[in-house]
Design an enzyme around this catalytic site. Structure first.
Site, PDB file in Angstrom:
ATOM      1  N   THR A  98       0.864  -1.181   0.000  1.00 25.33           N
ATOM      2  CA  THR A  98       0.000   0.000   0.000  1.00 25.33           C
ATOM      3  C   THR A  98       0.904   1.236   0.000  1.00 25.33           C
ATOM      4  O   THR A  98       2.134   1.126  -0.056  1.00 25.33           O
ATOM      5  CB  THR A  98      -0.939  -0.003   1.228  1.00 25.33           C
ATOM      6  OG1 THR A  98      -0.145   0.108   2.417  1.00 25.33           O
ATOM      7  CG2 THR A  98      -1.784  -1.274   1.291  1.00 25.33           C
ATOM      8  N   GLU A 151      13.270  -6.468   0.941  1.00 24.41           N
ATOM      9  CA  GLU A 151      14.367  -6.063   0.055  1.00 24.41           C
ATOM     10  C   GLU A 151      14.003  -4.831  -0.781  1.00 24.41           C
ATOM     11  O   GLU A 151      14.827  -3.949  -1.032  1.00 24.41           O
ATOM     12  CB  GLU A 151      14.734  -7.232  -0.875  1.00 24.41           C
ATOM     13  CG  GLU A 151      15.895  -6.964  -1.804  1.00 24.41           C
ATOM     14  CD  GLU A 151      17.200  -6.674  -1.078  1.00 24.41           C
ATOM     15  OE1 GLU A 151      17.668  -7.551  -0.330  1.00 24.41           O
ATOM     16  OE2 GLU A 151      17.746  -5.568  -1.256  1.00 24.41           O
ATOM     17  N   LYS A 226      14.872   5.644   3.552  1.00 27.45           N
ATOM     18  CA  LYS A 226      15.850   4.651   3.086  1.00 27.45           C
ATOM     19  C   LYS A 226      17.174   4.777   3.843  1.00 27.45           C
ATOM     20  O   LYS A 226      17.834   3.764   4.134  1.00 27.45           O
ATOM     21  CB  LYS A 226      16.058   4.808   1.570  1.00 27.45           C
ATOM     22  CG  LYS A 226      14.819   4.380   0.782  1.00 27.45           C
ATOM     23  CD  LYS A 226      14.876   4.841  -0.658  1.00 27.45           C
ATOM     24  CE  LYS A 226      13.675   4.326  -1.451  1.00 27.45           C
ATOM     25  NZ  LYS A 226      13.519   4.975  -2.760  1.00 27.45           N
TER      26      LYS A 226
HETATM   27  N1  NAD Z   1       6.668   1.939  -7.666  1.00 30.76           N
HETATM   28  C1  NAD Z   1       7.930   1.852  -7.278  1.00 30.76           C
HETATM   29  O1  NAD Z   1       8.847   2.057  -8.064  1.00 30.76           O
HETATM   30  C2  NAD Z   1       8.259   1.457  -5.876  1.00 30.76           C
HETATM   31  C3  NAD Z   1       9.581   1.083  -5.580  1.00 30.76           C
HETATM   32  C4  NAD Z   1       9.904   0.704  -4.266  1.00 30.76           C
HETATM   33  C5  NAD Z   1       8.929   0.742  -3.293  1.00 30.76           C
HETATM   34  N2  NAD Z   1       7.665   1.134  -3.625  1.00 30.76           N
HETATM   35  C6  NAD Z   1       6.651   1.128  -2.569  1.00 30.76           C
HETATM   36  O2  NAD Z   1       5.749   0.051  -2.825  1.00 30.76           O
HETATM   37  C7  NAD Z   1       4.424   0.408  -2.420  1.00 30.76           C
HETATM   38  C8  NAD Z   1       3.476   0.245  -3.602  1.00 30.76           C
HETATM   39  O3  NAD Z   1       3.930   1.040  -4.654  1.00 30.76           O
HETATM   40  P1  NAD Z   1       3.045   1.182  -5.985  1.00 30.76           P
HETATM   41  O4  NAD Z   1       3.926   1.833  -6.971  1.00 30.76           O
HETATM   42  O5  NAD Z   1       2.385  -0.093  -6.277  1.00 30.76           O
HETATM   43  O6  NAD Z   1       1.974   2.235  -5.467  1.00 30.76           O
HETATM   44  P2  NAD Z   1       0.520   2.489  -6.080  1.00 30.76           P
HETATM   45  O7  NAD Z   1       0.117   3.832  -5.597  1.00 30.76           O
HETATM   46  O8  NAD Z   1       0.514   2.181  -7.536  1.00 30.76           O
HETATM   47  O9  NAD Z   1      -0.350   1.359  -5.372  1.00 30.76           O
HETATM   48  C9  NAD Z   1      -0.689   1.359  -4.035  1.00 30.76           C
HETATM   49  C10 NAD Z   1      -2.032   0.666  -3.945  1.00 30.76           C
HETATM   50  O10 NAD Z   1      -2.347   0.507  -2.579  1.00 30.76           O
HETATM   51  C11 NAD Z   1      -3.722   0.791  -2.402  1.00 30.76           C
HETATM   52  N3  NAD Z   1      -3.896   1.210  -1.017  1.00 30.76           N
HETATM   53  C12 NAD Z   1      -3.418   2.307  -0.425  1.00 30.76           C
HETATM   54  N4  NAD Z   1      -3.759   2.338   0.875  1.00 30.76           N
HETATM   55  C13 NAD Z   1      -4.491   1.217   1.095  1.00 30.76           C
HETATM   56  C14 NAD Z   1      -5.144   0.674   2.216  1.00 30.76           C
HETATM   57  N5  NAD Z   1      -5.139   1.294   3.392  1.00 30.76           N
HETATM   58  N6  NAD Z   1      -5.790  -0.504   2.077  1.00 30.76           N
HETATM   59  C15 NAD Z   1      -5.836  -1.142   0.889  1.00 30.76           C
HETATM   60  N7  NAD Z   1      -5.230  -0.661  -0.216  1.00 30.76           N
HETATM   61  C16 NAD Z   1      -4.570   0.492  -0.116  1.00 30.76           C
HETATM   62  C17 NAD Z   1      -4.048   1.882  -3.399  1.00 30.76           C
HETATM   63  O11 NAD Z   1      -5.413   1.899  -3.710  1.00 30.76           O
HETATM   64  C18 NAD Z   1      -3.165   1.487  -4.574  1.00 30.76           C
HETATM   65  O12 NAD Z   1      -3.870   0.682  -5.505  1.00 30.76           O
HETATM   66  C19 NAD Z   1       4.522   1.828  -1.877  1.00 30.76           C
HETATM   67  O13 NAD Z   1       4.645   1.765  -0.474  1.00 30.76           O
HETATM   68  C20 NAD Z   1       5.800   2.369  -2.491  1.00 30.76           C
HETATM   69  O14 NAD Z   1       6.431   3.330  -1.671  1.00 30.76           O
HETATM   70  C21 NAD Z   1       7.305   1.464  -4.889  1.00 30.76           C
HETATM   71  N1  HSE Z   2       9.262   6.612  -5.362  1.00 33.39           N
HETATM   72  C1  HSE Z   2      10.427   5.835  -5.095  1.00 33.39           C
HETATM   73  C2  HSE Z   2      10.120   4.367  -5.316  1.00 33.39           C
HETATM   74  C3  HSE Z   2      11.221   3.490  -4.793  1.00 33.39           C
HETATM   75  O1  HSE Z   2      11.231   3.461  -3.402  1.00 33.39           O
HETATM   76  C4  HSE Z   2      11.547   6.279  -6.012  1.00 33.39           C
HETATM   77  O2  HSE Z   2      11.289   7.035  -6.941  1.00 33.39           O
HETATM   78  O3  HSE Z   2      12.692   5.895  -5.779  1.00 33.39           O
END
Ligand code: NAD
Ligand code: HSE
EC number: 1.1.1.3
Length: 351
Positions: A98, A151, A226
């Site tokens: 999330t 990770e 991070k």
């Molecule tokens: N996208 C990246 O490159 C990346 C890289 C590393 C880490 N992350 C982390 O991974 C996680 C997911 O990233 P993403 O890109 O898929 O984000 P995203 O915004 O595409 O998806 C998050 C999803 O979680 C859902 N959500 C939010 N709060 C919620 C809740 N309380 N209950 C149920 N669903 C909920 C939203 O509706 C959404 O569909 C985030 O925490 C982000 O920081 C993302």
């Molecule tokens: N929003 C983050 C995703 C990875 O944690 C980034 O751009 O690096």
């Protein structure tokens, strides 16, 4: 062949990409890993919740119309019953993806806690629970014979945490420094090419790099989390976000970028944590105009790089994707592989 059943909490870019990997690779993935994967529960703020103990038909989920919810599907509901799903699902692994909340990590901290308390292992890419409640969650995992793997919380699928903890064992690490946010690094590059900050952020959002609120990328709080994770897990620092001096890139103007280029320099957002002579750790996030010859100056786009200062090897640098839906889904897969390996080692030891 044995199998792991997954509950996906949050079904945005990253967890959807994990589901796509599982669906598209099918038996080839199982043959490669030595175990099968099946999704038995999904919850999402926008879609609601879905529980099917015999395995969810992922094709039907991918085919859902914009704005549709799980209501009407067998085992489906229009509201995300996260806690109920996490505690009652037949899944043995909960995948938390999330939104990252950089202030208190909620509700993801509660999601992870509920999963571990009910004996399920957790993999997450969510930086909140790891940076803000990592020690507590690791303790709960241990108490319940479960694993807490994360990770993807640093540098998406590039294996930097396991690299440091497993591959650099035996050498002393005195500091960590790097480019730790894909969005801000991509944005700085696009601004160098003439885009405005707003245009570049919109591009990063479309590519799936940015946080739900991209302020966290631009103002440095994503890197701050991070740095806390790296400092605590690799340097054993025991610090919080309040201990990390933070400045983002929003104040960097096109004129600053041009002035740096004229001097043979390039702006980068640098996160670092370094041991101090008094035994503490000094940690910061700040933009630095690096000389072009600096190894981090050439790291471009959503690529990240982190350097470890070690006593036996000197500086060791790991570079790779720092953001991206599929790249981050790979981090989840690598965690699931680690959970499986740990469980198998336990079974072997018990023989
Ligand atoms: N996208 C990246 O490159 C990346 C890289 C590393 C880490 N992350 C982390 O991974 C996680 C997911 O990233 P993403 O890109 O898929 O984000 P995203 O915004 O595409 O998806 C998050 C999803 O979680 C859902 N959500 C939010 N709060 C919620 C809740 N309380 N209950 C149920 N669903 C909920 C939203 O509706 C959404 O569909 C985030 O925490 C982000 O920081 C993302
Ligand atoms: N929003 C983050 C995703 C990875 O944690 C980034 O751009 O690096």
């Amino acid at each position: 062949m044995h199998r792991h059943d997954l509950a996906l909490i949050g079904f945005g870019g990253v967890n959807r990409a994990l589901a796509e990997i599982i669906h598209s690779r099918g038996t080839a993935l199982a043959d490669d890993l030595g175990f099968e994967l099946r999704v038995v529960a999904i919850t999402d703020l926008r879609l609601g919740s879905l529980m099917q103990a015999d395995g969810i038909d992922l094709e039907a989920v991918f085919a859902m119309a914009e704005g549709a919810t799980f209501a009407g599907m067998p085992g489906g509901a229009a509201v995300p019953q996260n806690d109920f799903v996490i505690r009652s699902t037949t899944a043995d692994i909960v995948v938390e993806a999330t939104f990252t909340n950089p202030v208190d990590g909620e509700p993801a901290v509660s999601h992870v806690r509920a999963a571990l308390e009910s004996g399920k292992s957790v993999t997450t890419t969510n930086k909140g629970p790891v940076a803000l409640a990592g020690a507590e969650l690791r303790r709960i995992a241990e108490e319940h014979g479960a694993r807490f793997e994360h990770e993807g919380a640093v540098m998406s699928g590039t294996p930097v945490l396991r690299f440091a903890s497993d591959m650099l064992r035996g050498t002393r690490i005195s500091g960590v420094e790097g480019i730790l946010n894909g969005t801000s690094n991509f944005v700085l590059g696009r601004m160098e090419a003439g885009a405005t900050l707003a245009e570049a952020v919109a591009e990063a959002q479309a590519l799936g790099y940015a946080e739900a609120d991209p302020t966290a990328d631009i103002e440095g709080s994503d890197v701050q989390l991070k740095v806390v994770i790296l400092a605590n897990e690799i340097l054993g620092a025991g610090i919080t976000t309040a201990d990390v001096v933070r400045r983002g890139i929003s104040a960097i103007s096109p004129e600053d970028i041009a002035a740096a280029a004229a001097e043979g320099r390039r702006w980068k957002l640098i996160g670092s944590a370094v041991r101090t002579p008094d035994g503490g750790v000094a940690a910061s996030v700040e933009p630095v105009a690096l000389p072009l010859a600096h190894p981090l100056a050439g790291v471009s786009g959503a690529t990240n790089a982190v350097s470890f200062d070690t006593d036996l090897l000197g500086t060791v640098t790991v570079s790779g994707p720092g953001a991206g839906r599929m790249e981050t889904a790979y981090a989840l897969l690598s965690d699931i592989i680690a959970i499986d390996a740990h469980q198998r080692a336990g079974v072997e030891a018990a023989r």
